[in-house]
Scaffold this motif. Sequence first.
Motif, PDB file in Angstrom:
ATOM      1  N   THR A   1       5.410  88.957  53.331  1.00  0.00           N
ATOM      2  CA  THR A   1       5.573  90.398  52.576  1.00  0.00           C
ATOM      3  C   THR A   1       4.363  91.053  52.261  1.00  0.00           C
ATOM      4  O   THR A   1       4.360  92.182  52.500  1.00  0.00           O
ATOM      5  N   GLY A   2       3.418  90.351  51.974  1.00  0.00           N
ATOM      6  CA  GLY A   2       1.933  91.034  51.726  1.00  0.00           C
ATOM      7  C   GLY A   2       1.540  91.654  52.912  1.00  0.00           C
ATOM      8  O   GLY A   2       1.065  92.805  53.060  1.00  0.00           O
ATOM      9  N   ARG A   3       1.884  91.113  54.149  1.00  0.00           N
ATOM     10  CA  ARG A   3       1.497  91.760  55.517  1.00  0.00           C
ATOM     11  C   ARG A   3       2.017  92.856  55.849  1.00  0.00           C
ATOM     12  O   ARG A   3       1.716  93.998  56.370  1.00  0.00           O
ATOM     13  N   ARG A   4       3.644  92.835  55.523  1.00  0.00           N
ATOM     14  CA  ARG A   4       4.218  93.914  56.058  1.00  0.00           C
ATOM     15  C   ARG A   4       4.041  95.100  54.979  1.00  0.00           C
ATOM     16  O   ARG A   4       4.042  96.113  55.349  1.00  0.00           O
ATOM     17  N   LEU A   5       3.806  94.588  53.557  1.00  0.00           N
ATOM     18  CA  LEU A   5       3.488  95.924  52.758  1.00  0.00           C
ATOM     19  C   LEU A   5       2.280  96.644  53.307  1.00  0.00           C
ATOM     20  O   LEU A   5       2.194  97.810  53.436  1.00  0.00           O
ATOM     21  N   THR A   6       1.026  95.761  53.834  1.00  0.00           N
ATOM     22  CA  THR A   6      -0.139  96.499  54.314  1.00  0.00           C
ATOM     23  C   THR A   6       0.246  97.586  55.489  1.00  0.00           C
ATOM     24  O   THR A   6       0.022  98.410  55.861  1.00  0.00           O
ATOM     25  N   GLU A   7       1.172  96.748  56.405  1.00  0.00           N
ATOM     26  CA  GLU A   7       1.616  97.421  57.668  1.00  0.00           C
ATOM     27  C   GLU A   7       2.345  98.823  57.435  1.00  0.00           C
ATOM     28  O   GLU A   7       2.019  99.840  57.964  1.00  0.00           O
ATOM     29  N   VAL A   8       3.237  98.741  56.387  1.00  0.00           N
ATOM     30  CA  VAL A   8       4.115 100.133  56.218  1.00  0.00           C
ATOM     31  C   VAL A   8       3.111 101.041  55.538  1.00  0.00           C
ATOM     32  O   VAL A   8       3.300 102.193  55.781  1.00  0.00           O
ATOM     33  N   MET A   9       2.337 100.657  54.618  1.00  0.00           N
ATOM     34  CA  MET A   9       1.588 101.718  54.048  1.00  0.00           C
ATOM     35  C   MET A   9       0.680 102.221  54.993  1.00  0.00           C
ATOM     36  O   MET A   9       0.383 103.562  54.981  1.00  0.00           O
ATOM     37  N   MET A  10       0.169 101.323  55.748  1.00  0.00           N
ATOM     38  CA  MET A  10      -1.090 101.944  56.840  1.00  0.00           C
ATOM     39  C   MET A  10      -0.116 102.727  57.588  1.00  0.00           C
ATOM     40  O   MET A  10      -0.810 104.010  58.169  1.00  0.00           O
ATOM     41  N   ALA A  11       1.056 102.485  58.165  1.00  0.00           N
ATOM     42  CA  ALA A  11       1.632 103.271  59.192  1.00  0.00           C
ATOM     43  C   ALA A  11       1.988 104.441  58.706  1.00  0.00           C
ATOM     44  O   ALA A  11       1.777 105.755  59.186  1.00  0.00           O
ATOM     45  N   TYR A  12       2.520 104.662  57.403  1.00  0.00           N
ATOM     46  CA  TYR A  12       2.984 105.803  56.798  1.00  0.00           C
ATOM     47  C   TYR A  12       1.800 106.801  56.593  1.00  0.00           C
ATOM     48  O   TYR A  12       1.742 108.097  56.971  1.00  0.00           O
ATOM     49  N   CYS A  13       0.719 106.318  56.060  1.00  0.00           N
ATOM     50  CA  CYS A  13      -0.530 106.932  55.872  1.00  0.00           C
ATOM     51  C   CYS A  13      -1.224 107.655  56.966  1.00  0.00           C
ATOM     52  O   CYS A  13      -1.758 108.790  56.930  1.00  0.00           O
ATOM     53  N   ARG A  14      -1.253 106.802  58.117  1.00  0.00           N
ATOM     54  CA  ARG A  14      -1.759 107.278  59.369  1.00  0.00           C
ATOM     55  C   ARG A  14      -1.046 108.612  59.758  1.00  0.00           C
ATOM     56  O   ARG A  14      -1.512 109.677  60.281  1.00  0.00           O
ATOM     57  N   ALA A  15       0.321 108.459  59.634  1.00  0.00           N
ATOM     58  CA  ALA A  15       0.954 109.737  60.061  1.00  0.00           C
ATOM     59  C   ALA A  15       0.992 110.835  58.915  1.00  0.00           C
ATOM     60  O   ALA A  15       1.383 111.994  59.251  1.00  0.00           O
ATOM     61  N   HIS A  16       0.902 110.869  57.609  1.00  0.00           N
ATOM     62  CA  HIS A  16       1.145 111.616  56.544  1.00  0.00           C
ATOM     63  C   HIS A  16      -0.268 112.118  55.848  1.00  0.00           C
ATOM     64  O   HIS A  16      -0.063 113.181  55.187  1.00  0.00           O
ATOM     65  N   LEU A  17      -1.144 111.396  55.727  1.00  0.00           N
ATOM     66  CA  LEU A  17      -2.380 111.780  54.725  1.00  0.00           C
ATOM     67  C   LEU A  17      -3.401 112.049  56.027  1.00  0.00           C
ATOM     68  O   LEU A  17      -3.363 111.816  57.259  1.00  0.00           O
ATOM     69  N   LEU A  18      -4.574 112.874  55.325  1.00  0.00           N
ATOM     70  CA  LEU A  18      -5.554 113.105  56.273  1.00  0.00           C
ATOM     71  C   LEU A  18      -6.307 111.917  56.726  1.00  0.00           C
ATOM     72  O   LEU A  18      -6.617 111.232  55.688  1.00  0.00           O
ATOM     73  N   PRO A  19      -6.987 111.976  57.804  1.00  0.00           N
ATOM     74  CA  PRO A  19      -7.743 110.849  58.196  1.00  0.00           C
ATOM     75  C   PRO A  19      -9.132 110.892  57.404  1.00  0.00           C
ATOM     76  O   PRO A  19      -9.556 111.812  57.080  1.00  0.00           O
ATOM     77  N   LEU A  20      -9.656 109.709  57.164  1.00  0.00           N
ATOM     78  CA  LEU A  20     -10.914 109.613  56.174  1.00  0.00           C
ATOM     79  C   LEU A  20     -12.118 110.180  56.732  1.00  0.00           C
ATOM     80  O   LEU A  20     -13.206 110.644  56.262  1.00  0.00           O
ATOM     81  N   SER A  21     -12.014 110.172  58.274  1.00  0.00           N
ATOM     82  CA  SER A  21     -13.331 110.623  58.805  1.00  0.00           C
ATOM     83  C   SER A  21     -13.377 112.156  58.721  1.00  0.00           C
ATOM     84  O   SER A  21     -14.721 112.503  58.977  1.00  0.00           O
ATOM     85  N   ASP A  22     -12.413 112.817  58.400  1.00  0.00           N
ATOM     86  CA  ASP A  22     -12.591 114.469  58.087  1.00  0.00           C
ATOM     87  C   ASP A  22     -13.526 114.732  57.067  1.00  0.00           C
ATOM     88  O   ASP A  22     -14.033 115.973  57.145  1.00  0.00           O
ATOM     89  N   THR A  23     -13.994 113.848  56.237  1.00  0.00           N
ATOM     90  CA  THR A  23     -15.084 114.264  55.153  1.00  0.00           C
ATOM     91  C   THR A  23     -16.648 113.981  55.845  1.00  0.00           C
ATOM     92  O   THR A  23     -17.437 114.542  54.953  1.00  0.00           O
ATOM     93  N   ASP A  24     -16.551 113.376  56.880  1.00  0.00           N
ATOM     94  CA  ASP A  24     -17.950 113.046  57.338  1.00  0.00           C
ATOM     95  C   ASP A  24     -18.598 114.369  57.961  1.00  0.00           C
ATOM     96  O   ASP A  24     -18.127 115.280  58.312  1.00  0.00           O
TER      97      ASP A  24
END
Lengths: 300, 300
Positions: free
Chosen positions: B277-300
């Motif tokens: 469950t912990g692993r899948r939770l991390t996976e779905v969070m990362m998959a969603y955020c990769r598609a919908h949030l801005l990438p972190l490198s944008d601030t560099d």
Amino acid sequence: MIDYRQLQAFATVLECQSFDKAAQRLHLTQSAVSQRVKQLEERIGQLLIVRSQPLHPTPAGQQLLRHFHQIKLLQSELLDGLGDAYEQGFTRLSIGLNADSLETWFMEAIDPLLQQSPLLLDLRVDDQDQTHHFLRQGEVIGCISSSDQPIQGGSCVALGLTRYRALISTEFRDRYFAKGVDTESLLRAPAVVFNQRDELQDRYLKTYFDFEGDYFRHLVPSSNAFVELIARGHGWGMVPDQQSQALLEQQRLVELIPGNCIDVPLYWHSWNLSTDTGRRLTEVMMAYCRAHLLPLSDTD
Amino acid sequence: MIDYRQLQAFATVLECQSFDKAAQRLHLTQSAVSQRVKQLEERIGQLLIVRSQPLHPTPAGQQLLRHFHQIKLLQSELLDGLGDAYEQGFTRLSIGLNADSLETWFMEAIDPLLQQSPLLLDLRVDDQDQTHHFLRQGEVIGCISSSDQPIQGGSCVALGLTRYRALISTEFRDRYFAKGVDTESLLRAPAVVFNQRDELQDRYLKTYFDFEGDYFRHLVPSSNAFVELIARGHGWGMVPDQQSQALLEQQRLVELIPGNCIDVPLYWHSWNLSTDTGRRLTEVMMAYCRAHLLPLSDTD
């Protein structure tokens, strides 16, 4: 006579939840703020602030805090009356209320008051059974509560009823209630609950199924996310009519059992202060609720 | 060996915030629950619960609580694996996160996981700088935080950026900024702040006006009401792009200064537990955020 600079330092520490931030706000050093609070404690002869996180007032501190907020309100009206509005700037209006009222109707209700006067809202949110303690502790000048018991030195007027229905998505209905809704099927289906203090789901199970006890529950402390989790088909939960109307019309949500609802009465409690702002606040709240909430006599 | 019935009583008291409610949930008498907590305290040789409102664990209690939640997750997966899913029912998933994430994207992100497994969400909300403490105290198995510092025994992955803009209504602009936006005009205009811990408005004033200090502020601890107060023309405040899109398109809101924004990085922290469950939770969070949030490198 109480030293009001000490009283202000004391109240600001509690408001900012930090001696450091209070110092910044008052343009003082942190040690000056600590000093003033300590002098006030020596003057009163009692501890006033419990120094643990979160910082909170002792019973004596609560009385002083209440006094301070009353003085501030009277003072700001005095200065308004003296034409000193510009220098004074804004009057702070601290109000305790439940999350559903804040999410659904409160902003519209209070808008006329904000249009008229330079006010700064300071809103404290808790369950409708719990907002009383903000008033008792002197943190707010008024609160929306489901209790009709006035607190000592305060007054209480009826605002109206909020009607809650148990809502589900059609997928959830097909999955858990294909053979109808009874205690057994309901106890297999997870509920959505705002937080540990939210008892609306308990009350629904007690009223319509005579069930008291534990059940599967999601805890989702956000009105929006609460409804979204239901609409996505992951639980049943009590939603106020003001929030569900559009979703019911679009059939994104349906009633668990049509017609079954839980009514929550709302009352407006405030200190017996004859201030203009306090009086107008009570007036706009009552006028709005008379037009938009269900009348209280409906439950009789 | 720790007695897990004692541990469960201890954890349930903290979860329910009441010995009485814990007893009801565990189908025990209140004195049996008190007894078990006391026996556990004697066994460990330390006080585990501070008996004041709100009930909270001592440092030793926090360690036990963390242990209990880890055990529970491992156990529920064991039972799932043994085909005992029906009797076990649901797995509880406790997560700490900030109010804006919960209001705007979290439910959509986690939906795939809820579709797959019988899970019960237990969401704890605090400011993005503060969610860490839920994880440290063992109250949650993972949290969304703006900190990139992993806690001891935990791991940390980047989710992405949330972009906040200072928004106002056009009436508010005409009233306070007819001659343009500068420090002076901005300090006459009230801000809207979520609560005392919300520092986004401070950061905006510091970044774009080099201003540090106090300013007029409404305190509105609800994402919806926060935006509504701005749209009604009573203040300026920092709103995440996910929440403002439609309002900007309808011109109900405009940017205070077009292009000026504050980016808040979000990280996912969790205990180093190799559970499904912990692993899948991390996976779905990362998959969603990769598609919908801005990438972190944008601030560099």
